[in-house]
Design an enzyme around this catalytic site. Structure first.
Site, PDB file in Angstrom:
ATOM      1  N   CYS A 109     -60.437   6.456  17.056  1.00 40.63           N
ATOM      2  CA  CYS A 109     -60.915   5.092  16.848  1.00 40.63           C
ATOM      3  C   CYS A 109     -59.754   4.164  16.486  1.00 40.63           C
ATOM      4  CB  CYS A 109     -61.931   5.038  15.699  1.00 40.63           C
ATOM      5  SG  CYS A 109     -63.358   6.115  15.882  1.00 40.63           S
TER       6      CYS A 109
ATOM      7  N   ASP B  85     -30.788 -27.491  18.625  1.00 43.36           N
ATOM      8  CA  ASP B  85     -31.844 -28.232  19.296  1.00 43.36           C
ATOM      9  C   ASP B  85     -32.139 -29.521  18.539  1.00 43.36           C
ATOM     10  OD1 ASP B  85     -34.261 -28.087  21.313  1.00 43.36           O
ATOM     11  OD2 ASP B  85     -35.125 -28.599  19.357  1.00 43.36           O
TER      12      ASP B  85
END
Length: 502
Positions: free
Chosen positions: A34, A446
């Site tokens: 599971c 940037d």
């Protein structure tokens, strides 16, 4: 993580979905495996054992739980956060390389012998490349069984099985149901969004892409929509759509954000491309990330904490093709988003292969490096230096001197990119972030980053900002997304007049 038994037991007992995909719980008494968040009553700790992959569970003789469907868990975040051999191998297996090229092909791409790859994967994942590829084929088969009306024989070969008999045996072994029973069970399941009644549009494959919550779709889909190249990409009916160049043909994917999953619709000219199409869609949207781990780390900075608390779960918008993004990064150097789209659209119109779109306005594939290899520099409306940068890049990609992809060594790729004319730190890092998937890529030069940093009181110079950002590692690429989001640029918002369906 699967070796930390106490931690795994706590995760299973609390049904913590954050650990889905990190490890799998195998129950010794029922022989079922599971996901940690399985809704069933947790077994006694003495009856639990833990594995790092579904393939390891299957190889040990456990079958997938019918309630929690562990084979549909998000992938382990480790394979996106690391650049070592095992992580690169896992990304290639996820892209279907073993099915197409075999284990020797996988090993050749990584520069190792087949024995070395086998040994490393078994040591860390409890299964070799063939078992890992088999588990993926089983999941692909399940998707096709439950979401299409294709005959089982076609599904077998589409999923990569060598024979119908192997397909039947694998499905029975993994899911404890025959293929026909699996399809009938899916059709009977009330409210199942992937029921076998079939997709609404002929030829379409519809499925749900799971992810670890939270996921903030604003900058993710906003960025993709705002930078979309006409003819190749578009935002339509609440979904980002684009064309795909795939190993056996081409396709179109539509991806729309939903509260607990990403709705995905695929049109493929060859259904054998399903596995890699899904893999590229997940990679594009960074769906295997662990947002809790990322956000916890970034919250340790008091200046970033308000941004994370306001809109947690930001992802890094990536790409479906690293070479394509490298070309687009050069076209976008020192120009606006609109200008970059215009330059890319001209390349697509002149060199992109035409395709048909059954649902929208897409009509071209982005041209491959081979298609651009004969590009006339004089035909480009770019400065002379930018033309040289683009043609040099295309030549290196076309002849194999430069290889960019999910299997790239990040440091080596950076070095090769930096050696090309016209490739400065910004271009190299944005490719590392969005094309190669390095979660620690950083853009201190940037303009948007520096503006956001100054507004928050962070150091504004690249050197000082880089020094401060050392505390954000290894998640600096995600910090970039939070800082960019302080601007009102369209990349940070879902397209206007579009509402996410409930």
């Amino acid at each position: 993580m699967h070796t930390d038994t106490e931690r795994c037991v706590r995760a299973v007992q609390s049904k913590d979905a954050r650990f889905d995909g990190w490890f799998f719980t195998a129950v010794l008494t029922t022989r079922i495996y599971c996901r940690p968040s399985c809704p069933a009553v947790p077994p006694k700790p003495a009856n639990m054992t833990f594995y790092p992959s579904s393939a390891a569970c299957q190889q040990a003789g456990f079958r997938a739980c019918k309630r929690c469907r562990p084979d549909t868990s998000p992938g382990s975040p480790e394979w996106n956060a690391r650049a070592d051999t095992v992580a690169r191998a896992m990304r290639l297996i996820r892209d279907g390389v073993v099915d197409r090229e075999g284990v020797p092909g996988l090993a050749a791409r990584l520069g190792y012998s087949t024995r070395q790859i086998e040994r490393q994967l078994r040591a860390e994942l409890g299964a070799g490349p063939l078992a890992l590829a088999r588990a993926q084929r089983a999941q692909t088969a399940r998707v096709l069984i439950e979401t299409t009306a294709l005959p089982m024989a076609e599904i077998a070969f589409a999923a990569g099985f060598a024979s119908v008999r192997t397909f039947n045996d694998t499905v029975r072994e993994v899911f404890a149901l025959a293929p026909g029973e699996l399809r009938a069970r899916s059709a009977r399941r009330a409210g199942n969004p992937s029921a076998a009644a079939g997709p609404r549009t002929p030829g379409a494959i519809t499925l749900r892409l799971p992810y670890r919550a939270p996921l903030n779709p604003d900058n993710l889909f906003g960025h993709l929509a705002a930078t979309a190249v006409p003819g190749v990409e578009e935002w339509r009916d609440g979904a980002y759509r684009r064309t795909l160049t795939l190993p056996y043909g081409h396709g179109i994917v539509a991806l729309g954000p939903r509260p607990d999953h990403i709705a995905c619709k695929l049109f493929l000219t060859d259904i054998r491309d399903l596995t890699i199409a899904i893999s590229r869609a997940r990679w594009l949207l960074d769906l295997d990330a662990d947002p809790v781990a990322v956000d916890e780390q970034l919250r340790t900075d008091p200046l970033l904490r308000p941004l994370v608390d306001k809109a947690p779960g930001r992802r890094v918008p990536r790409t479906v093709d690293a070479a394509e993004f490298a070309v687009r990064a050069v076209l976008g150097q020192q120009v606006s988003t609109a200008a970059a789209r215009t330059h890319a659209a001209r390349l697509v119109t002149a060199h992109g292969e035409p395709v048909e779109d059954p649902e929208g306005g897409l009509g071209r594939l982005f041209p491959t490096p081979a298609a651009l290899a004969g590009l006339d520099p004089e035909a480009l409306a770019l400065p002379r230096s930018r033309r040289a940068t683009l043609t040099t890049l295309v030549a290196a990609l076309a002849d194999g001197t430069l290889r960019l992809g999910v299997d790239s060594d990040w440091d080596e790729a950076r070095a090769r990119l930096s050696a090309l004319p016209g490739f400065g730190p910004w271009t190299v890092e944005v490719i590392a972030m969005r094309a190669l998937g390095d979660p620690d890529a950083f853009l201190p030069t940037d303009l948007g980053m520096r503006r956001a940093a100054a507004g928050l009181g962070l150091p504004a110079t690249p050197a000082a900002l880089t020094a401060h950002a050392a505390a954000w590692r290894p998640w600096r690429a995600y910090a970039v997304q939070y800082l960019w989001a302080t601007d009102d640029h369209p990349i940070n918002f879902l397209p206007p007049d579009e509402k996410v369906p409930a």
